[in-house]
Write an enzyme that holds these catalytic residues in place. Structure first.
Site, mmCIF file in Angstrom:
data_model
loop_
_atom_site.group_PDB
_atom_site.id
_atom_site.type_symbol
_atom_site.label_atom_id
_atom_site.label_comp_id
_atom_site.label_asym_id
_atom_site.label_seq_id
_atom_site.Cartn_x
_atom_site.Cartn_y
_atom_site.Cartn_z
ATOM 1 N N THR A 151 0.803 -1.228 0.000
ATOM 2 C CA THR A 151 0.000 0.000 0.000
ATOM 3 C C THR A 151 0.837 1.280 0.000
ATOM 4 O O THR A 151 0.281 2.381 0.061
ATOM 5 C CB THR A 151 -0.911 0.015 1.237
ATOM 6 N N GLU A 152 2.152 1.150 -0.106
ATOM 7 C CA GLU A 152 3.011 2.330 0.020
ATOM 8 C C GLU A 152 2.680 3.434 -0.974
ATOM 9 O O GLU A 152 2.615 4.613 -0.608
ATOM 10 C CB GLU A 152 4.494 1.926 -0.145
#
Length: 244
Positions: A121-122
């Protein structure tokens, strides 16, 4: 307590991430406690192998955005897992996100149950999966890494096994894991240590060659205006401004 360590059971010592109210996020406290536990277990003659697991519905949600660890400490923890002279198995029965995937990737084997889900999810909060790439990219299918790094899509245990993130996706994680743990119990300790060295040599070389640059990249991105906005939006549960 954010972490618990069991007494060995037939040579297997279980380390449990135990802060379910914080989704087992990687705070400075958790990273420090895990590093200390691993240092002790690496020298413990009663421990043949380590089992890393969790309480709650999340294995690890990634960095604790309210109390993040120093990137250098997190890199050191990942290297410590890879270099530990004993096998490390992971049991995942919940969600794994961002930095938690790096923790998982530094383990030698991993079993994921039907409740497991995964996502890088960065990019959605304005950063990149920088330091976790050290243990992950050598094991992931390159096409899958490109897809999931760049899109942040969620995927399940079967897909995680297909792309090399976990060893086995099982409807009964306990049974699948038990077979592996019995294999460790049947192995000579010295032979296990030397075999792990063979398997991890290239990954450790990558740590030695790239960790400084990737740590600097991580620090730069986390300090950027884009990341500050992304993390604030996440904590406030609102949409990020770049979403189209």
């Amino acid at each position: 307590m954010s972490l618990s360590v069991s007494s060995p059971v037939r040579g297997i010592t279980t380390v449990t991430l135990d802060a379910p109210e914080r989704r087992n996020a990687l705070s400075a406290e958790v990273v420090g406690a895990l590093a200390e536990a691993l240092a002790d277990l690496g020298k413990d003659p009663g421990t043949r192998a380590v089992l890393l697991t969790h309480t709650g519905t999340t294995f690890c949600s990634g960095a604790d955005l309210k109390a993040p660890p120093d990137p250098r400490d997190f890199v050191a923890l990942l290297r410590q897992l890879v270099a530990l002279p004993k096998p490390v198995a992971a049991r995942v029965d919940g969600h794994v996100r961002a930095g938690g995937l790096g923790l998982l990737g530094a383990c030698d084997v991993a079993v994921a149950g039907p409740g497991a889900s995964f996502a890088f999810t960065e990019v959605h909060i304005g950063v990149a999966p920088a330091v976790i790439s050290l243990p992950l990219l050598p094991r992931l299918d390159p096409s899958a890494a490109s897809r999931y790094y760049l899109t942040g899509e969620r995927f399940d245990a079967a897909e995680a096994a297909r792309i090399g993130l976990v060893t086995v996706a099982a409807t009964d994680a306990g049974t699948a894991l038990g077979t592996m743990l019995d294999g460790f119990r049947a192995a000579a300790p010295g032979a296990l240590a030397e075999t792990k060295k063979l398997l991890t040599a290239r990954v450790l070389d990558a740590f030695d060659d790239q960790s400084d640059a990737l740590t600097a990249l991580s620090a730069r991105l986390f300090g950027s205006a884009e990341a500050r906005e992304g993390m604030t939006a996440f904590l406030e549960r609102r949409e990020r401004p770049w979403v189209l």
